[in-house]
Design a protein around this motif. Structure first.
Motif, PDB file in Angstrom:
ATOM      1  N   TRP A  21       0.914  -1.298  -0.018  1.00 33.82           N
ATOM      2  CA  TRP A  21      -0.055  -0.062   0.038  1.00 33.82           C
ATOM      3  C   TRP A  21       1.017   1.033   0.050  1.00 33.82           C
ATOM      4  N   PHE A  22       0.665   2.048  -1.106  1.00 31.48           N
ATOM      5  CA  PHE A  22       1.259   3.456  -0.806  1.00 31.48           C
ATOM      6  C   PHE A  22       0.664   4.530  -0.346  1.00 31.48           C
ATOM      7  N   PRO A  23       1.146   5.132   0.842  1.00 32.00           N
ATOM      8  CA  PRO A  23       0.483   6.043   1.512  1.00 32.00           C
ATOM      9  C   PRO A  23       0.154   7.339   0.812  1.00 32.00           C
ATOM     10  N   TYR A  45      -4.769   5.315   1.187  1.00 31.40           N
ATOM     11  CA  TYR A  45      -3.539   4.405   0.461  1.00 31.40           C
ATOM     12  C   TYR A  45      -3.906   4.071  -0.804  1.00 31.40           C
ATOM     13  N   VAL A  46      -2.994   3.868  -1.789  1.00 36.26           N
ATOM     14  CA  VAL A  46      -2.972   3.340  -2.916  1.00 36.26           C
ATOM     15  C   VAL A  46      -2.592   1.903  -2.903  1.00 36.26           C
ATOM     16  N   LYS A  47      -3.748   0.871  -2.875  1.00 36.33           N
ATOM     17  CA  LYS A  47      -3.737  -0.192  -2.521  1.00 36.33           C
ATOM     18  C   LYS A  47      -3.235  -1.265  -3.741  1.00 36.33           C
ATOM     19  N   ALA A  48      -2.083  -0.902  -4.139  1.00 35.37           N
ATOM     20  CA  ALA A  48      -1.445  -1.570  -5.368  1.00 35.37           C
ATOM     21  C   ALA A  48      -1.483  -2.861  -5.556  1.00 35.37           C
ATOM     22  N   VAL A  49      -1.014  -3.679  -4.416  1.00 28.90           N
ATOM     23  CA  VAL A  49      -1.226  -5.021  -4.348  1.00 28.90           C
ATOM     24  C   VAL A  49      -1.672  -5.187  -2.850  1.00 28.90           C
ATOM     25  N   GLY A 100      -2.967  -8.300 -16.775  1.00 24.89           N
ATOM     26  CA  GLY A 100      -3.847  -7.477 -16.250  1.00 24.89           C
ATOM     27  C   GLY A 100      -3.885  -6.208 -16.742  1.00 24.89           C
ATOM     28  N   GLU A 101      -4.851  -5.464 -16.591  1.00 24.78           N
ATOM     29  CA  GLU A 101      -4.885  -4.066 -17.167  1.00 24.78           C
ATOM     30  C   GLU A 101      -3.871  -3.210 -16.596  1.00 24.78           C
ATOM     31  N   SER A 102      -3.476  -2.149 -17.232  1.00 25.14           N
ATOM     32  CA  SER A 102      -2.508  -1.219 -16.652  1.00 25.14           C
ATOM     33  C   SER A 102      -3.209  -0.706 -15.405  1.00 25.14           C
ATOM     34  N   GLY A 103      -2.115  -0.714 -14.170  1.00 30.45           N
ATOM     35  CA  GLY A 103      -2.577  -0.216 -12.841  1.00 30.45           C
ATOM     36  C   GLY A 103      -2.958  -1.367 -12.185  1.00 30.45           C
ATOM     37  N   SER A 104      -2.968  -2.510 -12.681  1.00 23.45           N
ATOM     38  CA  SER A 104      -3.377  -3.644 -11.752  1.00 23.45           C
ATOM     39  C   SER A 104      -2.597  -4.226 -10.621  1.00 23.45           C
ATOM     40  N   GLY A 105      -1.292  -3.806 -10.746  1.00 17.55           N
ATOM     41  CA  GLY A 105      -0.369  -4.064  -9.696  1.00 17.55           C
ATOM     42  C   GLY A 105       1.002  -4.908 -10.214  1.00 17.55           C
ATOM     43  N   LYS A 106       0.984  -5.170 -11.291  1.00 25.63           N
ATOM     44  CA  LYS A 106       1.858  -6.219 -11.816  1.00 25.63           C
ATOM     45  C   LYS A 106       3.315  -5.605 -11.305  1.00 25.63           C
ATOM     46  N   THR A 107       3.496  -4.518 -11.754  1.00 27.11           N
ATOM     47  CA  THR A 107       5.048  -4.183 -11.465  1.00 27.11           C
ATOM     48  C   THR A 107       5.252  -3.851 -10.179  1.00 27.11           C
ATOM     49  N   THR A 108       4.465  -3.499  -9.371  1.00 29.93           N
ATOM     50  CA  THR A 108       4.370  -3.471  -7.848  1.00 29.93           C
ATOM     51  C   THR A 108       4.621  -4.715  -7.279  1.00 29.93           C
ATOM     52  N   LEU A 109       3.980  -5.747  -7.669  1.00 33.91           N
ATOM     53  CA  LEU A 109       3.967  -7.112  -7.118  1.00 33.91           C
ATOM     54  C   LEU A 109       5.453  -7.603  -7.357  1.00 33.91           C
ATOM     55  N   ASP A 117       9.519  -8.163 -16.992  1.00 40.61           N
ATOM     56  CA  ASP A 117       8.140  -7.273 -16.734  1.00 40.61           C
ATOM     57  C   ASP A 117       8.126  -6.482 -18.073  1.00 40.61           C
ATOM     58  N   GLU A 118       7.187  -7.231 -18.902  1.00 43.11           N
ATOM     59  CA  GLU A 118       6.826  -6.700 -20.231  1.00 43.11           C
ATOM     60  C   GLU A 118       8.287  -6.677 -20.966  1.00 43.11           C
ATOM     61  N   PRO A 119       8.880  -7.568 -21.122  1.00 42.75           N
ATOM     62  CA  PRO A 119      10.304  -7.630 -21.838  1.00 42.75           C
ATOM     63  C   PRO A 119      10.286  -7.267 -23.199  1.00 42.75           C
ATOM     64  N   THR A 170       2.831  -9.166 -18.686  1.00 39.72           N
ATOM     65  CA  THR A 170       2.745  -8.748 -19.952  1.00 39.72           C
ATOM     66  C   THR A 170       1.372  -8.380 -20.065  1.00 39.72           C
ATOM     67  N   HIS A 171       1.025  -7.481 -21.014  1.00 39.41           N
ATOM     68  CA  HIS A 171      -0.358  -7.174 -21.502  1.00 39.41           C
ATOM     69  C   HIS A 171      -0.778  -7.869 -22.605  1.00 39.41           C
ATOM     70  N   ASN A 172       0.094  -8.526 -23.101  1.00 36.62           N
ATOM     71  CA  ASN A 172      -0.082  -9.484 -24.570  1.00 36.62           C
ATOM     72  C   ASN A 172      -0.617 -10.601 -24.217  1.00 36.62           C
ATOM     73  N   SER A 206     -10.244   3.034  -9.202  1.00 40.11           N
ATOM     74  CA  SER A 206      -8.973   3.379  -8.799  1.00 40.11           C
ATOM     75  C   SER A 206      -8.505   2.708  -7.532  1.00 40.11           C
ATOM     76  N   PRO A 207      -7.122   2.340  -7.394  1.00 42.58           N
ATOM     77  CA  PRO A 207      -6.788   1.408  -6.346  1.00 42.58           C
ATOM     78  C   PRO A 207      -6.633   2.143  -5.086  1.00 42.58           C
ATOM     79  N   ILE A 208      -7.491   3.432  -4.979  1.00 45.28           N
ATOM     80  CA  ILE A 208      -7.329   4.345  -3.822  1.00 45.28           C
ATOM     81  C   ILE A 208      -8.755   4.126  -3.129  1.00 45.28           C
TER      82      ILE A 208
HETATM   83  N1  LIG Z   1       5.762   4.345  -5.722  1.00 43.49           N
HETATM   84  C1  LIG Z   1       4.371   4.704  -5.929  1.00 43.49           C
HETATM   85  N2  LIG Z   1       3.525   5.710  -5.238  1.00 43.49           N
HETATM   86  C2  LIG Z   1       2.561   5.748  -5.272  1.00 43.49           C
HETATM   87  N3  LIG Z   1       1.667   4.808  -6.037  1.00 43.49           N
HETATM   88  C3  LIG Z   1       2.349   3.901  -6.819  1.00 43.49           C
HETATM   89  C4  LIG Z   1       3.623   3.804  -6.838  1.00 43.49           C
HETATM   90  N4  LIG Z   1       4.095   2.783  -7.789  1.00 43.49           N
HETATM   91  C5  LIG Z   1       2.847   2.397  -8.395  1.00 43.49           C
HETATM   92  N5  LIG Z   1       1.563   3.208  -7.946  1.00 43.49           N
HETATM   93  C6  LIG Z   1       0.327   2.997  -8.177  1.00 43.49           C
HETATM   94  O1  LIG Z   1      -0.008   1.531  -8.017  1.00 43.49           O
HETATM   95  C7  LIG Z   1      -0.948   1.209  -8.712  1.00 43.49           C
HETATM   96  C8  LIG Z   1      -0.252  -0.116  -9.676  1.00 43.49           C
HETATM   97  O2  LIG Z   1       0.924   0.288 -10.344  1.00 43.49           O
HETATM   98  P1  LIG Z   1       1.728  -0.926 -11.149  1.00 43.49           P
HETATM   99  O3  LIG Z   1       2.872   0.000 -11.776  1.00 43.49           O
HETATM  100  O4  LIG Z   1       2.063  -1.963 -10.323  1.00 43.49           O
HETATM  101  O5  LIG Z   1       0.605  -1.502 -12.277  1.00 43.49           O
HETATM  102  P2  LIG Z   1       0.921  -2.312 -13.482  1.00 43.49           P
HETATM  103  O6  LIG Z   1      -0.067  -3.391 -13.495  1.00 43.49           O
HETATM  104  O7  LIG Z   1       2.404  -2.487 -13.651  1.00 43.49           O
HETATM  105  O8  LIG Z   1       0.710  -1.259 -14.935  1.00 43.49           O
HETATM  106  P3  LIG Z   1       1.115  -1.472 -16.193  1.00 43.49           P
HETATM  107  O9  LIG Z   1       0.720  -2.560 -16.879  1.00 43.49           O
HETATM  108  O10 LIG Z   1       0.847   0.086 -16.710  1.00 43.49           O
HETATM  109  O11 LIG Z   1       2.789  -1.293 -16.073  1.00 43.49           O
HETATM  110  C9  LIG Z   1      -1.200   2.009  -9.662  1.00 43.49           C
HETATM  111  O12 LIG Z   1      -2.341   2.798  -9.328  1.00 43.49           O
HETATM  112  C10 LIG Z   1       0.123   3.178  -9.670  1.00 43.49           C
HETATM  113  O13 LIG Z   1      -0.179   4.377  -9.738  1.00 43.49           O
END
Ligand SMILES: Nc1ncnc2c1ncn2[C@@H]1O[C@H](COP(=O)(O)OP(=O)(O)OP(=O)(O)O)[C@@H](O)[C@H]1O
Ligand SMILES: [Mg+2]
Length: 348
Positions: free
Chosen positions: A26-28, A40-44, A61-70, A193-195, A226-228, A292-294
Protein backbone atom coordinates in the motif's frame (compact mmCIF):
# COMPACT_ATOMS: atom_id res chain seq x y z
CA UNK A 1 -13.05 -25.54 -1.52
CA UNK A 2 -9.48 -24.92 -0.44
CA UNK A 3 -7.94 -21.48 0.11
CA UNK A 4 -4.47 -20.92 -1.34
CA UNK A 5 -2.91 -18.94 1.51
CA UNK A 6 -0.35 -20.78 3.62
CA UNK A 7 0.07 -20.15 7.32
CA UNK A 8 3.56 -21.49 8.06
CA UNK A 9 6.86 -22.03 6.27
CA UNK A 10 6.36 -25.77 6.69
CA UNK A 11 3.54 -25.63 4.15
CA UNK A 12 5.84 -24.55 1.30
CA UNK A 13 5.99 -27.32 -1.29
CA UNK A 14 9.52 -28.55 -2.20
CA UNK A 15 8.57 -28.24 -5.89
CA UNK A 16 8.05 -24.48 -5.51
CA UNK A 17 10.86 -22.02 -6.07
CA UNK A 18 8.76 -19.03 -5.06
CA UNK A 19 5.83 -18.82 -2.67
CA UNK A 20 4.03 -15.51 -2.21
CA UNK A 21 1.70 -15.39 0.75
CA UNK A 22 -0.94 -12.70 1.30
CA UNK A 23 1.38 -9.96 0.00
CA UNK A 24 0.21 -6.35 0.35
CA UNK A 25 1.85 -3.18 -0.91
CA UNK A 26 0.00 0.00 0.00
CA UNK A 27 1.44 3.41 -0.95
CA UNK A 28 0.43 6.15 1.50
CA UNK A 29 -1.25 9.27 0.12
CA UNK A 30 -0.01 12.33 2.02
CA UNK A 31 -1.64 15.71 2.29
CA UNK A 32 -1.17 19.09 3.95
CA UNK A 33 1.79 20.86 5.49
CA UNK A 34 2.47 18.07 8.00
CA UNK A 35 2.08 15.44 5.27
CA UNK A 36 -0.62 13.48 7.08
CA UNK A 37 -1.56 10.12 5.56
CA UNK A 38 -5.10 10.50 4.23
CA UNK A 39 -5.43 7.19 2.42
CA UNK A 40 -3.58 4.44 0.57
CA UNK A 41 -3.06 3.31 -3.01
CA UNK A 42 -3.65 -0.41 -2.54
CA UNK A 43 -1.45 -1.48 -5.45
CA UNK A 44 -1.08 -5.10 -4.28
CA UNK A 45 -3.78 -6.08 -1.87
CA UNK A 46 -3.43 -9.65 -0.58
CA UNK A 47 -1.81 -11.78 -3.26
CA UNK A 48 -0.93 -15.48 -2.80
CA UNK A 49 0.57 -17.81 -5.41
CA UNK A 50 3.44 -20.18 -6.04
CA UNK A 51 5.90 -20.58 -8.90
CA UNK A 52 7.18 -24.10 -9.46
CA UNK A 53 10.82 -24.78 -10.31
CA UNK A 54 11.45 -24.40 -14.07
CA UNK A 55 7.97 -23.19 -14.92
CA UNK A 56 6.86 -19.87 -16.37
CA UNK A 57 4.03 -18.22 -14.53
CA UNK A 58 2.46 -15.51 -16.66
CA UNK A 59 0.90 -12.46 -15.01
CA UNK A 60 -1.66 -10.46 -16.97
CA UNK A 61 -3.97 -7.60 -16.10
CA UNK A 62 -4.89 -4.12 -17.19
CA UNK A 63 -2.57 -1.16 -16.66
CA UNK A 64 -2.44 -0.23 -12.97
CA UNK A 65 -3.52 -3.65 -11.71
CA UNK A 66 -0.32 -3.92 -9.65
CA UNK A 67 1.90 -6.20 -11.77
CA UNK A 68 5.11 -4.17 -11.53
CA UNK A 69 4.52 -3.38 -7.87
CA UNK A 70 4.16 -7.11 -7.20
CA UNK A 71 7.45 -7.75 -9.04
CA UNK A 72 9.27 -5.07 -7.06
CA UNK A 73 7.95 -6.37 -3.76
CA UNK A 74 9.05 -9.94 -4.58
CA UNK A 75 12.59 -8.64 -5.14
CA UNK A 76 12.38 -6.44 -2.02
CA UNK A 77 12.87 -3.30 -4.07
CA UNK A 78 9.89 -2.02 -2.08
CA UNK A 79 8.79 -2.99 1.39
CA UNK A 80 5.41 -4.69 1.60
CA UNK A 81 2.85 -3.65 4.19
CA UNK A 82 2.12 -7.26 4.98
CA UNK A 83 2.69 -10.82 3.80
CA UNK A 84 5.64 -13.02 2.97
CA UNK A 85 7.70 -14.02 -0.05
CA UNK A 86 9.68 -17.26 0.15
CA UNK A 87 12.41 -17.90 -2.39
CA UNK A 88 13.98 -21.33 -2.11
CA UNK A 89 12.88 -21.45 1.54
CA UNK A 90 14.21 -17.97 2.47
CA UNK A 91 11.71 -15.31 3.52
CA UNK A 92 12.71 -12.40 1.27
CA UNK A 93 10.82 -9.85 3.37
CA UNK A 94 12.86 -10.73 6.48
CA UNK A 95 16.15 -11.80 4.87
CA UNK A 96 19.38 -10.74 6.60
CA UNK A 97 22.42 -9.33 4.76
CA UNK A 98 24.08 -12.61 3.65
CA UNK A 99 20.68 -13.96 2.58
CA UNK A 100 19.98 -10.76 0.63
CA UNK A 101 23.35 -11.09 -1.13
CA UNK A 102 22.38 -14.59 -2.26
CA UNK A 103 18.88 -13.44 -3.27
CA UNK A 104 20.28 -10.53 -5.34
CA UNK A 105 22.26 -13.08 -7.35
CA UNK A 106 19.55 -15.68 -7.75
CA UNK A 107 16.59 -13.37 -8.49
CA UNK A 108 16.84 -10.88 -11.33
CA UNK A 109 14.47 -8.60 -13.21
CA UNK A 110 14.37 -7.59 -16.86
CA UNK A 111 12.47 -4.35 -17.42
CA UNK A 112 10.39 -3.24 -20.37
CA UNK A 113 12.80 -0.54 -21.48
CA UNK A 114 16.44 -1.62 -21.78
CA UNK A 115 17.33 2.00 -22.64
CA UNK A 116 16.44 2.98 -19.10
CA UNK A 117 18.05 -0.03 -17.41
CA UNK A 118 21.46 0.07 -19.17
CA UNK A 119 23.84 2.90 -18.27
CA UNK A 120 24.41 4.78 -21.58
CA UNK A 121 27.98 5.76 -20.58
CA UNK A 122 29.25 2.21 -20.16
CA UNK A 123 30.30 -0.24 -22.84
CA UNK A 124 28.79 -3.73 -22.72
CA UNK A 125 32.12 -5.00 -21.43
CA UNK A 126 32.15 -2.59 -18.49
CA UNK A 127 28.42 -3.13 -17.76
CA UNK A 128 29.00 -6.86 -17.45
CA UNK A 129 32.26 -6.44 -15.53
CA UNK A 130 30.56 -4.12 -13.06
CA UNK A 131 27.82 -6.73 -12.47
CA UNK A 132 30.52 -9.36 -11.88
CA UNK A 133 32.24 -7.11 -9.32
CA UNK A 134 28.95 -6.42 -7.50
CA UNK A 135 28.18 -10.12 -7.23
CA UNK A 136 31.77 -11.05 -6.34
CA UNK A 137 32.18 -13.26 -9.42
CA UNK A 138 35.64 -12.05 -10.40
CA UNK A 139 37.94 -9.02 -10.11
CA UNK A 140 40.28 -10.30 -12.77
CA UNK A 141 39.87 -8.35 -16.01
CA UNK A 142 40.77 -11.20 -18.37
CA UNK A 143 38.47 -13.61 -16.60
CA UNK A 144 35.68 -11.03 -16.72
CA UNK A 145 36.18 -10.51 -20.45
CA UNK A 146 36.12 -14.25 -21.03
CA UNK A 147 32.91 -14.68 -19.03
CA UNK A 148 31.34 -11.65 -20.78
CA UNK A 149 32.07 -13.21 -24.15
CA UNK A 150 30.53 -16.52 -23.10
CA UNK A 151 27.40 -14.73 -21.89
CA UNK A 152 27.13 -12.59 -25.02
CA UNK A 153 27.29 -15.69 -27.21
CA UNK A 154 24.57 -17.33 -25.12
CA UNK A 155 22.25 -14.42 -25.90
CA UNK A 156 23.07 -14.38 -29.62
CA UNK A 157 25.68 -11.58 -29.66
CA UNK A 158 29.44 -11.77 -30.19
CA UNK A 159 32.89 -10.32 -29.58
CA UNK A 160 32.25 -7.38 -31.91
CA UNK A 161 29.51 -6.19 -29.52
CA UNK A 162 31.69 -6.18 -26.41
CA UNK A 163 33.04 -2.64 -26.68
CA UNK A 164 29.95 -0.89 -27.97
CA UNK A 165 27.71 1.46 -26.00
CA UNK A 166 23.98 0.75 -25.46
CA UNK A 167 22.90 3.38 -28.02
CA UNK A 168 24.83 1.50 -30.70
CA UNK A 169 22.40 -1.44 -30.55
CA UNK A 170 18.88 -2.14 -31.72
CA UNK A 171 16.12 -2.51 -29.12
CA UNK A 172 16.17 -6.31 -29.39
CA UNK A 173 19.95 -6.43 -28.99
CA UNK A 174 19.77 -4.14 -25.96
CA UNK A 175 17.27 -6.49 -24.35
CA UNK A 176 19.69 -9.39 -25.06
CA UNK A 177 22.41 -7.45 -23.20
CA UNK A 178 20.04 -6.95 -20.25
CA UNK A 179 19.44 -10.72 -20.22
CA UNK A 180 23.20 -11.43 -20.34
CA UNK A 181 23.71 -9.10 -17.38
CA UNK A 182 20.93 -10.82 -15.42
CA UNK A 183 22.70 -14.15 -15.92
CA UNK A 184 26.12 -12.94 -14.76
CA UNK A 185 25.80 -14.55 -11.32
CA UNK A 186 23.93 -17.70 -12.37
CA UNK A 187 20.45 -16.39 -11.60
CA UNK A 188 17.75 -19.04 -11.13
CA UNK A 189 14.65 -16.85 -11.23
CA UNK A 190 13.92 -14.03 -13.66
CA UNK A 191 11.06 -11.61 -13.48
CA UNK A 192 10.37 -10.43 -17.00
CA UNK A 193 8.30 -7.24 -16.80
CA UNK A 194 6.91 -6.62 -20.30
CA UNK A 195 10.31 -7.56 -21.76
CA UNK A 196 9.28 -7.27 -25.40
CA UNK A 197 6.55 -4.65 -25.46
CA UNK A 198 8.99 -1.99 -26.77
CA UNK A 199 10.04 -4.20 -29.67
CA UNK A 200 8.43 -4.72 -33.05
CA UNK A 201 6.72 -8.03 -33.69
CA UNK A 202 9.50 -9.90 -35.53
CA UNK A 203 12.12 -8.90 -32.97
CA UNK A 204 9.69 -9.77 -30.16
CA UNK A 205 9.48 -13.36 -31.40
CA UNK A 206 13.25 -13.81 -31.51
CA UNK A 207 13.72 -12.44 -27.98
CA UNK A 208 10.89 -14.63 -26.65
CA UNK A 209 12.42 -17.69 -28.28
CA UNK A 210 15.80 -16.81 -26.82
CA UNK A 211 14.20 -16.61 -23.35
CA UNK A 212 12.66 -20.05 -23.87
CA UNK A 213 16.00 -21.53 -24.96
CA UNK A 214 17.85 -19.99 -22.02
CA UNK A 215 15.21 -21.30 -19.63
CA UNK A 216 15.97 -24.86 -20.74
CA UNK A 217 19.72 -24.42 -20.84
CA UNK A 218 20.08 -22.77 -17.42
CA UNK A 219 17.12 -24.35 -15.56
CA UNK A 220 15.48 -20.96 -15.14
CA UNK A 221 12.12 -20.16 -13.59
CA UNK A 222 10.22 -17.15 -14.94
CA UNK A 223 7.55 -14.76 -13.76
CA UNK A 224 6.42 -13.29 -17.06
CA UNK A 225 4.45 -10.04 -16.88
CA UNK A 226 2.70 -8.83 -20.00
CA UNK A 227 -0.30 -7.03 -21.48
CA UNK A 228 -0.15 -9.25 -24.53
CA UNK A 229 -2.47 -12.22 -24.08
CA UNK A 230 -1.20 -14.13 -27.11
CA UNK A 231 2.37 -13.76 -25.80
CA UNK A 232 1.39 -14.95 -22.34
CA UNK A 233 -0.18 -18.05 -23.88
CA UNK A 234 2.98 -18.73 -25.92
CA UNK A 235 5.34 -18.30 -22.97
CA UNK A 236 3.56 -19.54 -19.85
CA UNK A 237 2.74 -22.85 -18.20
CA UNK A 238 0.16 -21.20 -15.96
CA UNK A 239 -1.33 -17.72 -15.97
CA UNK A 240 -2.34 -15.51 -13.04
CA UNK A 241 -4.84 -12.77 -13.83
CA UNK A 242 -4.63 -9.61 -11.72
CA UNK A 243 -7.39 -7.12 -11.18
CA UNK A 244 -6.95 -4.08 -8.92
CA UNK A 245 -4.19 -5.58 -6.79
CA UNK A 246 -5.64 -9.10 -6.50
CA UNK A 247 -5.34 -12.36 -8.38
CA UNK A 248 -8.84 -13.20 -9.61
CA UNK A 249 -8.00 -16.39 -11.49
CA UNK A 250 -5.05 -18.72 -11.90
CA UNK A 251 -5.25 -21.26 -14.72
CA UNK A 252 -3.15 -23.75 -16.62
CA UNK A 253 -2.09 -22.59 -20.07
CA UNK A 254 -4.39 -25.19 -21.66
CA UNK A 255 -7.44 -23.63 -20.02
CA UNK A 256 -6.78 -20.07 -21.13
CA UNK A 257 -8.92 -20.16 -24.22
CA UNK A 258 -11.55 -22.72 -23.28
CA UNK A 259 -12.08 -23.21 -19.60
CA UNK A 260 -12.23 -19.91 -17.77
CA UNK A 261 -14.24 -19.32 -14.65
CA UNK A 262 -13.90 -15.61 -13.87
CA UNK A 263 -15.94 -13.09 -15.90
CA UNK A 264 -12.97 -10.68 -16.01
CA UNK A 265 -10.61 -13.29 -17.47
CA UNK A 266 -13.27 -14.38 -19.91
CA UNK A 267 -13.69 -10.83 -21.15
CA UNK A 268 -9.94 -10.28 -21.42
CA UNK A 269 -9.43 -13.48 -23.39
CA UNK A 270 -12.44 -12.85 -25.62
CA UNK A 271 -10.44 -10.00 -27.12
CA UNK A 272 -7.87 -12.34 -28.72
CA UNK A 273 -8.49 -14.58 -31.76
CA UNK A 274 -8.85 -18.32 -31.17
CA UNK A 275 -6.17 -20.59 -32.63
CA UNK A 276 -8.90 -22.73 -34.25
CA UNK A 277 -10.82 -20.64 -36.79
CA UNK A 278 -13.94 -22.85 -36.69
CA UNK A 279 -14.40 -22.36 -32.92
CA UNK A 280 -17.04 -19.70 -32.38
CA UNK A 281 -16.70 -17.14 -29.67
CA UNK A 282 -18.76 -14.11 -28.91
CA UNK A 283 -16.76 -10.92 -28.78
CA UNK A 284 -17.16 -9.47 -25.31
CA UNK A 285 -15.79 -6.06 -24.55
CA UNK A 286 -14.76 -4.94 -21.10
CA UNK A 287 -16.98 -2.08 -20.11
CA UNK A 288 -16.20 0.81 -17.80
CA UNK A 289 -12.86 2.11 -16.53
CA UNK A 290 -10.69 0.31 -14.02
CA UNK A 291 -11.74 1.71 -10.64
CA UNK A 292 -9.01 3.49 -8.68
CA UNK A 293 -6.87 1.43 -6.29
CA UNK A 294 -7.47 4.30 -3.83
CA UNK A 295 -11.22 3.66 -3.69
CA UNK A 296 -11.57 -0.07 -4.16
CA UNK A 297 -15.23 -1.07 -4.55
CA UNK A 298 -16.64 -3.03 -1.60
CA UNK A 299 -17.37 -6.74 -1.98
CA UNK A 300 -15.92 -8.17 -5.18
CA UNK A 301 -13.73 -5.41 -6.63
CA UNK A 302 -14.81 -6.36 -10.17
CA UNK A 303 -18.56 -6.12 -9.46
CA UNK A 304 -19.17 -2.61 -10.95
CA UNK A 305 -18.01 -3.96 -14.35
CA UNK A 306 -19.53 -7.42 -14.10
CA UNK A 307 -22.85 -8.27 -15.72
CA UNK A 308 -23.23 -11.36 -13.53
CA UNK A 309 -22.87 -9.46 -10.23
CA UNK A 310 -25.39 -10.30 -7.50
CA UNK A 311 -26.15 -8.77 -4.12
CA UNK A 312 -23.56 -11.06 -2.53
CA UNK A 313 -20.88 -9.75 -4.94
CA UNK A 314 -21.62 -6.18 -3.85
CA UNK A 315 -21.10 -7.05 -0.18
CA UNK A 316 -18.74 -9.97 0.25
CA UNK A 317 -15.19 -10.17 -1.12
CA UNK A 318 -14.59 -13.56 -2.78
CA UNK A 319 -11.34 -15.35 -1.92
CA UNK A 320 -9.18 -17.25 -4.38
CA UNK A 321 -10.24 -20.87 -3.96
CA UNK A 322 -9.97 -24.09 -5.90
CA UNK A 323 -12.95 -24.94 -8.11
CA UNK A 324 -12.80 -27.82 -10.63
CA UNK A 325 -8.99 -27.75 -10.61
CA UNK A 326 -8.93 -23.95 -11.08
CA UNK A 327 -8.13 -21.15 -8.71
CA UNK A 328 -10.81 -18.51 -8.97
CA UNK A 329 -12.15 -15.65 -6.85
CA UNK A 330 -15.81 -15.31 -7.91
CA UNK A 331 -19.19 -15.86 -6.24
CA UNK A 332 -21.13 -16.33 -9.48
CA UNK A 333 -20.44 -19.75 -10.94
CA UNK A 334 -20.95 -18.78 -14.58
CA UNK A 335 -20.52 -21.48 -17.22
CA UNK A 336 -18.73 -19.88 -20.14
CA UNK A 337 -18.52 -23.14 -22.08
CA UNK A 338 -22.10 -22.41 -23.24
CA UNK A 339 -20.89 -19.13 -24.78
CA UNK A 340 -18.09 -20.91 -26.63
CA UNK A 341 -20.32 -23.51 -28.21
CA UNK A 342 -23.23 -21.33 -29.24
CA UNK A 343 -21.51 -18.02 -29.78
CA UNK A 344 -24.12 -16.59 -27.41
CA UNK A 345 -23.40 -14.94 -24.11
CA UNK A 346 -24.26 -16.97 -21.02
CA UNK A 347 -27.00 -14.62 -19.97
CA UNK A 348 -28.65 -14.91 -23.35
N1 LIG B 1 5.76 4.50 -5.86
C1 LIG B 1 4.43 4.62 -5.96
N2 LIG B 1 3.75 5.50 -5.21
C2 LIG B 1 2.39 5.60 -5.28
N3 LIG B 1 1.63 4.85 -6.10
C3 LIG B 1 2.26 3.95 -6.88
C4 LIG B 1 3.68 3.79 -6.86
N4 LIG B 1 4.01 2.81 -7.76
C5 LIG B 1 2.85 2.38 -8.30
N5 LIG B 1 1.80 3.07 -7.79
C6 LIG B 1 0.38 2.87 -8.11
O1 LIG B 1 0.08 1.51 -7.89
C7 LIG B 1 -0.84 1.02 -8.87
C8 LIG B 1 -0.24 -0.18 -9.56
O2 LIG B 1 0.86 0.23 -10.35
P1 LIG B 1 1.77 -0.80 -11.18
O3 LIG B 1 2.86 -0.02 -11.81
O4 LIG B 1 2.15 -1.90 -10.28
O5 LIG B 1 0.74 -1.33 -12.27
P2 LIG B 1 1.00 -2.27 -13.53
O6 LIG B 1 -0.01 -3.36 -13.45
O7 LIG B 1 2.42 -2.64 -13.59
O8 LIG B 1 0.61 -1.31 -14.74
P3 LIG B 1 1.22 -1.27 -16.22
O9 LIG B 1 0.58 -2.40 -16.96
O10 LIG B 1 0.76 0.07 -16.75
O11 LIG B 1 2.70 -1.37 -16.14
C9 LIG B 1 -1.11 2.20 -9.80
O12 LIG B 1 -2.30 2.80 -9.40
C10 LIG B 1 0.07 3.10 -9.57
O13 LIG B 1 -0.27 4.45 -9.80
MG1 LIG C 1 3.96 -2.34 -15.00
Amino acid sequence: MKSLAISTEDEIKPSDLLTVNNLKVWFPIKSGVVQRTIGYVKAVDGVSFNVKKNETLGVVGESGSGKTTLARAILRLIKPKDGAVYFDGVNVVKANRPQMKMLRQKMQIIFQDPYASLDPRQTVSSLLREAMLIHGITKNKNEATQRSLELLRKVGLDEEHLYRFPHEFSGGQRQRIAVARALVANAKFLILDEPTSFLDVSVQASVLNLLKDLQKEFDLTYLFITHNLAVVHHMSDRVAVMYLGKIVELVDKGSIYYDLKHPYTYQLMAAIPLPEPEAKKKEVLLEGDVPSPINIPPGCRFHPRCKYATEKCRKEEPTLVERDGHLVACHSEVDFSAEKETGESADG
